[in-house]
Design an enzyme around this catalytic site. Structure first.
Site, PDB file in Angstrom:
ATOM      1  N   GLU A 155       9.492  -4.529  10.328  1.00  0.00           N
ATOM      2  CA  GLU A 155       9.938  -3.225   9.810  1.00  0.00           C
ATOM      3  C   GLU A 155      10.449  -2.304  10.913  1.00  0.00           C
ATOM      4  O   GLU A 155       9.795  -2.133  11.963  1.00  0.00           O
ATOM      5  CB  GLU A 155       8.762  -2.546   9.082  1.00  0.00           C
ATOM      6  CG  GLU A 155       9.143  -1.185   8.487  1.00  0.00           C
ATOM      7  CD  GLU A 155       8.135  -0.643   7.493  1.00  0.00           C
ATOM      8  OE1 GLU A 155       7.145  -1.337   7.174  1.00  0.00           O
ATOM      9  OE2 GLU A 155       8.352   0.497   7.028  1.00  0.00           O
ATOM     10  N   GLU A 184      -1.189  -5.739   8.329  1.00  0.00           N
ATOM     11  CA  GLU A 184      -0.375  -5.115   9.368  1.00  0.00           C
ATOM     12  C   GLU A 184      -0.991  -5.389  10.737  1.00  0.00           C
ATOM     13  O   GLU A 184      -2.213  -5.333  10.884  1.00  0.00           O
ATOM     14  CB  GLU A 184      -0.319  -3.596   9.169  1.00  0.00           C
ATOM     15  CG  GLU A 184       0.497  -3.170   7.978  1.00  0.00           C
ATOM     16  CD  GLU A 184       0.646  -1.652   7.901  1.00  0.00           C
ATOM     17  OE1 GLU A 184       0.270  -0.936   8.854  1.00  0.00           O
ATOM     18  OE2 GLU A 184       1.139  -1.187   6.866  1.00  0.00           O
ATOM     19  N   ASP A 244       0.839  -1.200   0.000  1.00  0.00           N
ATOM     20  CA  ASP A 244       0.000   0.000   0.000  1.00  0.00           C
ATOM     21  C   ASP A 244       0.880   1.257   0.000  1.00  0.00           C
ATOM     22  O   ASP A 244       0.379   2.369  -0.089  1.00  0.00           O
ATOM     23  CB  ASP A 244      -1.002  -0.003   1.157  1.00  0.00           C
ATOM     24  CG  ASP A 244      -0.335   0.005   2.510  1.00  0.00           C
ATOM     25  OD1 ASP A 244       0.909  -0.037   2.569  1.00  0.00           O
ATOM     26  OD2 ASP A 244      -1.064   0.057   3.523  1.00  0.00           O
ATOM     27  N   SER A 245       2.197   1.057   0.023  1.00  0.00           N
ATOM     28  CA  SER A 245       3.118   2.168  -0.248  1.00  0.00           C
ATOM     29  C   SER A 245       2.798   2.770  -1.614  1.00  0.00           C
ATOM     30  O   SER A 245       3.190   3.902  -1.909  1.00  0.00           O
ATOM     31  CB  SER A 245       4.577   1.692  -0.214  1.00  0.00           C
ATOM     32  OG  SER A 245       4.748   0.533  -1.001  1.00  0.00           O
ATOM     33  N   ASP A 253      -1.024  -6.269  -0.485  1.00  0.00           N
ATOM     34  CA  ASP A 253      -1.251  -5.631   0.815  1.00  0.00           C
ATOM     35  C   ASP A 253      -2.740  -5.385   1.005  1.00  0.00           C
ATOM     36  O   ASP A 253      -3.415  -4.895   0.092  1.00  0.00           O
ATOM     37  CB  ASP A 253      -0.534  -4.267   0.815  1.00  0.00           C
ATOM     38  CG  ASP A 253       0.342  -4.071   2.021  1.00  0.00           C
ATOM     39  OD1 ASP A 253       0.270  -4.897   2.950  1.00  0.00           O
ATOM     40  OD2 ASP A 253       1.112  -3.097   2.022  1.00  0.00           O
ATOM     41  N   LYS A 297      -1.189  -9.532   2.719  1.00  0.00           N
ATOM     42  CA  LYS A 297      -0.408  -9.094   3.891  1.00  0.00           C
ATOM     43  C   LYS A 297      -1.274  -8.179   4.748  1.00  0.00           C
ATOM     44  O   LYS A 297      -1.961  -7.296   4.226  1.00  0.00           O
ATOM     45  CB  LYS A 297       0.865  -8.370   3.448  1.00  0.00           C
ATOM     46  CG  LYS A 297       1.669  -7.817   4.625  1.00  0.00           C
ATOM     47  CD  LYS A 297       3.040  -7.360   4.233  1.00  0.00           C
ATOM     48  CE  LYS A 297       3.118  -5.966   3.664  1.00  0.00           C
ATOM     49  NZ  LYS A 297       2.603  -4.895   4.529  1.00  0.00           N
TER      50      LYS A 297
HETATM   51  O1  KIV Z   1       3.604  -1.141   1.542  1.00  0.00           O
HETATM   52  C1  KIV Z   1       4.779  -1.548   1.491  1.00  0.00           C
HETATM   53  O2  KIV Z   1       5.514  -1.357   0.514  1.00  0.00           O
HETATM   54  C2  KIV Z   1       5.277  -2.285   2.646  1.00  0.00           C
HETATM   55  C3  KIV Z   1       6.754  -2.539   2.714  1.00  0.00           C
HETATM   56  C4  KIV Z   1       7.452  -1.306   3.139  1.00  0.00           C
HETATM   57  C5  KIV Z   1       7.063  -3.706   3.564  1.00  0.00           C
HETATM   58  O3  KIV Z   1       4.521  -2.643   3.495  1.00  0.00           O
END
Ligand code: KIV
Length: 282
Positions: A183, A118, A47-48, A86, A116
C-alpha cells in the site's frame, strides 16, 4: 457469476505474473453479492470498516467480533469468492497464542478463507505460526494504517525506507504468506517488491506492476463525497444518486404520492363491508 469456483490460496499463488488479481474491500451482503457477480475474485473484509461503515476516525477501535460479524454477511453474499478477513489492531500483537486464537475465530466463526496481518519483518514470525496451523495468511506492507497514527502518506520515498519495504516483503513471503498487499508506495518500488517475492503482490497505490489491485468498494462507488483513500479511483458517483432517492421518498411521503395503490394491499370488498358493519360505521 454462476458456475465459478472459489480461488484457493494455492490458486492465488499460481497467478504470480499471470492474469492480474482483483480484490475489493467490502463489508456487507448486498455489495458482496454484486462484487461476486461482477467477477471480482477476492473480497477483503478490511478493518477499514471502522472508518467506512462504523464511523470511527481510525481502524484502532475495530474488534475481532466486528470483523467476524461483517465477514459472515460477506461470505453469505459471495459464496464463490475468496474472502480475506483483516486481523484488527492488537488482535495478533500480544502472543502467538492470541494471534492463532483470533485467526481461528475469523476462519471458524467468520467463514473467511484467509486472514490478513499488517507488518513486515517484525510480524513475520507470527505469520509463520498462523500458517503452520493451516490458516492462509495475506501480508500487508508499505502503509499499514493500524500503525500509521492517522497519517496515511506515501511510504518508501528514500533509499533506506524503500530497502526496508523490500526486506519486509521478503520476510513476509518467507514466513509463508500466500499474497501481500502493498500500500501507498512509489510505482517503481511496487515493481521492485513484486519482482523480489515469489507470491503475488496486490497493490493499492503501488503502481501498475503489482500482480493484482485492490480498492475500498465505497471509494470505487463514490458513496461518500470525500474518498476514504485519497489516492483511490472513483468509478461511480452513487452518493448523490442515493441522496436524491432519499429526498424523492421524503417528498412523496409528505405529498401523499407514496404509497400508491401498487404499494398497498386492498381488502376484499365483502370483508371491508363486513368490517364496516361490525364497527357500526355503515
Ligand atoms: O482495511 C482495508 O480495507 C485494507 C485495504 C485498504 C487494503 O487494508
Amino acid at each position: 457469476m454462476e458456475g465459478r469456483t472459489k480461488l484457493t490460496a494455492r490458486d492465488i499463488v499460481a497467478r504470480k505474473g499471470g492474469a492480474k488479481l482483483t480484490m475489493l474491500a467490502a463489508y456487507d451482503y448486498p455489495i458482496a453479492r454484486l462484487i461476486e457477480s461482477a467477477g471480482i475474485e477476492l473480497i477483503l473484509v478490511g478493518d477499514s470498516l471502522g472508518m467506512v461503515v462504523l464511523g470511527y476516525e481510525t481502524p484502532v477501535p475495530v474488534t475481532v467480533d466486528d470483523v467476524v460479524y461483517h465477514c459472515r454477511a460477506v461470505v453469505r453474499g459471495a459464496p464463490r469468492t475468496h474472502v480475506v478477513a483483516d486481523m484488527p489492531y492488537l488482535s495478533y500483537h500480544l502472543s502467538d497464542e492470541q494471534a492463532l486464537a483470533n485467526a481461528g475465530r475469523l476462519i471458524q466463526e467468520g467463514g473467511a478463507d484467509a486472514v490478513k496481518l499488517e507488518g513486515g519483518r517484525i510480524i513475520a514470525p507470527r505469520i509463520r505460526r498462523i500458517v503452520d496451523a493451516g490458516i492462509p495468511v495475506m501480508g500487508h506492507i508499505g502503509l499499514t494504517p493500524q500503525l500509521a497514527g492517522g497519517s496515511f502518506g506515501v511510504q518508501g520515498q528514500d533509499v533506506a525506507s524503500a530497502l526496508a519495504i523490500v526486506a519486509d516483503a521478503q520476510a513476509v513471503a518467507d514466513a509463508g504468506a500466500y499474497a501481500i498487499v502493498v500500500e501507498a508506495i512509489p510505482s517503481e518500488l511496487g515493481r521492485i517488491v513484486t519482482e523480489a517475492v515469489a507470491v503475488p503482490t496486490i497493490g493499492i497505490a503501488a503502481g501498475p506492476d503489482c500482480d493484482g489491485q485492490t480498492l475500498v468498494s465505497t471509494d470505487l462507488l463514490g458513496i461518500e463525497s470525500k474518498l476514504f483513500l485519497s489516492f483511490a479511483k472513483r468509478y461511480a458517483d452513487l452518493g448523490p444518486t442515493i441522496e436524491a432517492a432519499f429526498a424523492s421518498y421524503v417528498d412523496e411521503v409528505r405529498s401523499g404520492v407514496f404509497p400508491g395503490p401498487e404499494h398497498s394491499f386492498a381488502m376484499p370488498e365483502e370483508t371491508a363491508q363486513a368490517l364496516r358493519s361490525a364497527l357500526g360505521s355503515e
